[in-house]
Design a protein around this motif. Sequence first.
Motif, PDB file in Angstrom:
ATOM      1  N   ASN A 134       2.273  -0.562  -3.191  1.00  0.00           N
ATOM      2  CA  ASN A 134       3.485  -1.296  -3.501  1.00  0.00           C
ATOM      3  C   ASN A 134       3.468  -1.943  -4.873  1.00  0.00           C
ATOM      4  O   ASN A 134       2.454  -2.460  -5.308  1.00  0.00           O
ATOM      5  CB  ASN A 134       3.683  -2.412  -2.483  1.00  0.00           C
ATOM      6  CG  ASN A 134       4.375  -1.892  -1.250  1.00  0.00           C
ATOM      7  OD1 ASN A 134       5.496  -1.387  -1.338  1.00  0.00           O
ATOM      8  ND2 ASN A 134       3.697  -1.973  -0.127  1.00  0.00           N
ATOM      9  N   GLY A 135       4.629  -1.936  -5.517  1.00  0.00           N
ATOM     10  CA  GLY A 135       4.797  -2.694  -6.740  1.00  0.00           C
ATOM     11  C   GLY A 135       4.281  -1.992  -7.991  1.00  0.00           C
ATOM     12  O   GLY A 135       3.662  -0.934  -7.930  1.00  0.00           O
ATOM     13  N   PRO A 149      13.124  -2.594  -4.368  1.00  0.00           N
ATOM     14  CA  PRO A 149      12.613  -3.956  -4.525  1.00  0.00           C
ATOM     15  C   PRO A 149      11.131  -4.102  -4.179  1.00  0.00           C
ATOM     16  O   PRO A 149      10.748  -4.056  -3.007  1.00  0.00           O
ATOM     17  CB  PRO A 149      13.503  -4.786  -3.589  1.00  0.00           C
ATOM     18  CG  PRO A 149      14.233  -3.822  -2.740  1.00  0.00           C
ATOM     19  CD  PRO A 149      14.081  -2.460  -3.275  1.00  0.00           C
ATOM     20  N   GLN A 150      10.389  -4.241  -5.187  1.00  0.00           N
ATOM     21  CA  GLN A 150       8.947  -4.460  -5.042  1.00  0.00           C
ATOM     22  C   GLN A 150       8.560  -5.336  -6.203  1.00  0.00           C
ATOM     23  O   GLN A 150       9.281  -5.431  -7.171  1.00  0.00           O
ATOM     24  CB  GLN A 150       8.184  -3.140  -5.178  1.00  0.00           C
ATOM     25  CG  GLN A 150       8.366  -2.191  -4.035  1.00  0.00           C
ATOM     26  CD  GLN A 150       7.721  -0.859  -4.350  1.00  0.00           C
ATOM     27  OE1 GLN A 150       7.678  -0.426  -5.503  1.00  0.00           O
ATOM     28  NE2 GLN A 150       7.214  -0.216  -3.336  1.00  0.00           N
ATOM     29  N   LYS A 176      -3.610  -2.395  -4.486  1.00  0.00           N
ATOM     30  CA  LYS A 176      -2.922  -1.122  -4.256  1.00  0.00           C
ATOM     31  C   LYS A 176      -1.513  -1.058  -4.835  1.00  0.00           C
ATOM     32  O   LYS A 176      -0.527  -0.878  -4.101  1.00  0.00           O
ATOM     33  CB  LYS A 176      -2.862  -0.811  -2.753  1.00  0.00           C
ATOM     34  CG  LYS A 176      -4.203  -0.573  -2.105  1.00  0.00           C
ATOM     35  CD  LYS A 176      -4.006   0.022  -0.728  1.00  0.00           C
ATOM     36  CE  LYS A 176      -5.257   0.570  -0.114  1.00  0.00           C
ATOM     37  NZ  LYS A 176      -6.382  -0.365  -0.073  1.00  0.00           N
ATOM     38  N   PRO A 177      -1.378  -1.202  -6.154  1.00  0.00           N
ATOM     39  CA  PRO A 177      -0.048  -1.022  -6.748  1.00  0.00           C
ATOM     40  C   PRO A 177       0.366   0.450  -6.660  1.00  0.00           C
ATOM     41  O   PRO A 177      -0.484   1.336  -6.723  1.00  0.00           O
ATOM     42  CB  PRO A 177      -0.255  -1.447  -8.203  1.00  0.00           C
ATOM     43  CG  PRO A 177      -1.721  -1.272  -8.457  1.00  0.00           C
ATOM     44  CD  PRO A 177      -2.413  -1.491  -7.145  1.00  0.00           C
ATOM     45  N   ALA A 178       1.683   0.691  -6.510  1.00  0.00           N
ATOM     46  CA  ALA A 178       2.165   2.075  -6.455  1.00  0.00           C
ATOM     47  C   ALA A 178       2.141   2.707  -7.842  1.00  0.00           C
ATOM     48  O   ALA A 178       1.995   3.916  -7.996  1.00  0.00           O
ATOM     49  CB  ALA A 178       3.575   2.107  -5.886  1.00  0.00           C
ATOM     50  N   LYS A 224       1.354  13.192  -7.652  1.00  0.00           N
ATOM     51  CA  LYS A 224       1.224  13.312  -6.195  1.00  0.00           C
ATOM     52  C   LYS A 224       0.363  12.207  -5.590  1.00  0.00           C
ATOM     53  O   LYS A 224       0.483  11.868  -4.428  1.00  0.00           O
ATOM     54  CB  LYS A 224       0.551  14.654  -5.845  1.00  0.00           C
ATOM     55  CG  LYS A 224       1.422  15.867  -6.084  1.00  0.00           C
ATOM     56  CD  LYS A 224       0.801  17.107  -5.413  1.00  0.00           C
ATOM     57  CE  LYS A 224      -0.369  17.646  -6.205  1.00  0.00           C
ATOM     58  NZ  LYS A 224      -0.896  18.924  -5.724  1.00  0.00           N
ATOM     59  N   THR A 225      -0.573  11.683  -6.379  1.00  0.00           N
ATOM     60  CA  THR A 225      -1.553  10.740  -5.846  1.00  0.00           C
ATOM     61  C   THR A 225      -1.157   9.300  -6.181  1.00  0.00           C
ATOM     62  O   THR A 225      -0.272   9.063  -6.999  1.00  0.00           O
ATOM     63  CB  THR A 225      -2.937  11.035  -6.457  1.00  0.00           C
ATOM     64  OG1 THR A 225      -2.771  11.129  -7.873  1.00  0.00           O
ATOM     65  CG2 THR A 225      -3.507  12.341  -5.929  1.00  0.00           C
ATOM     66  N   TYR A 226      -1.835   8.349  -5.603  1.00  0.00           N
ATOM     67  CA  TYR A 226      -1.596   6.919  -5.861  1.00  0.00           C
ATOM     68  C   TYR A 226      -2.867   6.238  -6.326  1.00  0.00           C
ATOM     69  O   TYR A 226      -3.940   6.613  -5.869  1.00  0.00           O
ATOM     70  CB  TYR A 226      -1.079   6.233  -4.585  1.00  0.00           C
ATOM     71  CG  TYR A 226       0.348   6.569  -4.294  1.00  0.00           C
ATOM     72  CD1 TYR A 226       1.364   5.793  -4.812  1.00  0.00           C
ATOM     73  CD2 TYR A 226       0.656   7.696  -3.533  1.00  0.00           C
ATOM     74  CE1 TYR A 226       2.697   6.114  -4.561  1.00  0.00           C
ATOM     75  CE2 TYR A 226       1.979   8.027  -3.288  1.00  0.00           C
ATOM     76  CZ  TYR A 226       2.988   7.232  -3.796  1.00  0.00           C
ATOM     77  OH  TYR A 226       4.293   7.552  -3.566  1.00  0.00           O
TER      78      TYR A 226
END
Lengths: 269, 325
Positions: free
Chosen positions: B7-8, B39-40, B93-95, B153-155
């Motif tokens: 997220n974010g 919204p993040q 864990k930011p997107a 594709k990955t985060y």
Amino acid sequence: MRIIVLIKQVPEMDRVKFDSEKGVIDRKSAGVEINPFDLNALETAVQIKEQVGGEIIALSMGPPRAEKTLREAVARGADRGILLSDGKFAGADTRATSFTLARAIEKAAPFDLVIAGEMTVDGDTAQVGPQTAEYLDIPHVAYVTDLEEASDSSLTVTCNIWEGSYRKRMHLPGLITVTKDINFPRLPELKNKMKSREVEICRWDFSTFSDNLSPEQTGLKGSPTQVKKITIPPPIERKGQVFSPEETDEALAAIEKICREKRVSGGQS
Amino acid sequence: MTQQEYNGIMVIAEQKDGKVHPVAFELLGKARKLVEKKPQGVMGLVLGPETLDAKNLIEGGADRVFHVTSEIFNLPDELIYKENILPIIREIKPAIVLIGATTFGRSLAPRIAAALDTGLTADCTDLQIDDDGKLVQIRPAFTENILAHIKTKTYPQMATIRYREFSRPDLDPERKGEIILREPSVTSQNRVEILEEVTRQKTNIAEAEIVVAGGRGLKNAPDFITLQELADLLGGTVGATRDVVDAGFISKAHQVGYSGHRVKPLLYIACGISGAPQHKAGMKESETIIAINTDPSAPIFSIADIGIVGDWAEVIPRLLEKLKQ
Ligand SMILES: Cc1cc2nc3c(=O)[nH]c(=O)nc-3n(C[C@H](O)[C@H](O)[C@H](O)COP(=O)(O)OP(=O)(O)OC[C@H]3O[C@@H](n4cnc5c(N)ncnc54)[C@H](O)[C@@H]3O)c2cc1C
Ligand SMILES: Nc1ncnc2c1ncn2[C@@H]1O[C@H](COP(=O)(O)O)[C@@H](O)[C@H]1O
């Protein structure tokens, strides 16, 4: 000292044609050459070898015709060449390229130093060097502009970073990426040219890596980034008034006006 | 790795001696626009001395700022930076992770991306959020002839972004946010020693508002003195083509183009420059371009607002004379 130089075959960018309406690149319109920055990487390796002795291996991932590039590297001072070529390696982004190169470097081990160019003229990311270093778990110094000292255990260099430059000493094994400023690549020498015709270029395909590379980790499958679309940048509109030599007075008046308008407050007078 | 877990947007802000690089504010401003669609939060991450004012990053658009405090971050040590950044990205864990495409950013980001084994897009000039909520990273390719739209594709989805592509937001002193101080987890490594800072670039051409540039039409180093005089008068900086840098007329710090600096000034005056694609790549986005060249067919004229067919050595001194009046 065993040095591995990373070399990529690239299209001759001055000759590549673009169809700006369709947004397609006609790669066949141009020949291929060694990525110009990689010539500086190779020259750096040759200079280090001249000082401390050792062996230089040129390593490239690309289609079979890239073998010619590795022969040219031998003509310019490499001792031998390894070409990673397989349909499974094709379509790689910088992650898949670096990962595959790192596994190949491990296979070619032992090594002390890896040298890459600052960037490629077709990919233009400057990422493959530092990413390869991370996948090998070795340190790196990027944007090296000057080689000060080389020994079997360390390298002292100057690099461009933070809008200035820093001297750094890296303990080997390690990787550097070099800029155009580091040296002037020499031309192939006659004796090396002869050697380059006879030397055997090792060809490693996917099966060479059966123990340390899975198909999901290389080529298109191993590439997390994917190009979804290509667009043509909008042409920059310019009113474009060109004054002939007879109109210099008029031209001067026009540019004087612009200069006065744009002058930054810090300017003199 | 699923999208839900991440997220974010996290902006990693480069700093030196407590001063944050302006590209970080541009990225925070852009991140705020991107989160409107989904919204993040927007997060800042800065590694720097205690004296660094992390509140600025909140005023620039961050909701939360992680500040890892240590003097050690005043040295460009990619390995120590990496070791301190990784645990924070793994925890938060930011997107999306954005880093300025400065020399340091382009050396550090690939190490972080490889350590996380995620994708990284280099040197982007624009960012968008797609209908599926994913980041579209837009970057020029093939000497800027095309724009590639790239998805990851990955985060986290990681990208480095060029300086001066996005406008700098006005700092809003009323903006509220949280500053989270962290102790560095690693403060030394024994693989690369940083011996000394050799030079600090005085000419920061990338930020110049006016650039007076010279090419092969100049015959020697002293010719640049005339251009310097005009630059001084206008409050600008001198630029150059690669050919004259290679010839030793002027230092590499002044080189404009594909393998030099990219500039975007209000005014670019090109003297004796042919306008090769590699040179244009570094200056074609200037607001106004004036070109002076003896050859009426020089390609530089095709991107100039005002072109003068003539000898720079005649035109520039006459311009100087007029401006001094
Ligand atoms: C991988 C790669 C990267 C490159 N990166 C860059 C880069 O970052 N930056 C860059 O600039 N180049 C770069 N180049 C080089 C680029 O291709 C050109 O060679 C270079 O830009 C040409 O420089 P120039 O305009 O000074 O010289 P020239 O092309 O020789 O042009 C000189 C011009 O001056 C004019 N002239 C001569 N006398 C006068 C006079 N008295 N008054 C007015 N005009 C006069 C001439 O008509 C001519 O048009 C790169 C090339 C490659 C292959
Ligand atoms: N396919 C490849 N084979 C060998 N070396 C490569 C390859 N791609 C990139 N490199 C090396 O990595 C450097 C940076 O490339 P890039 O990240 O594409 O700008 C180049 O100068 C080469 O030294």
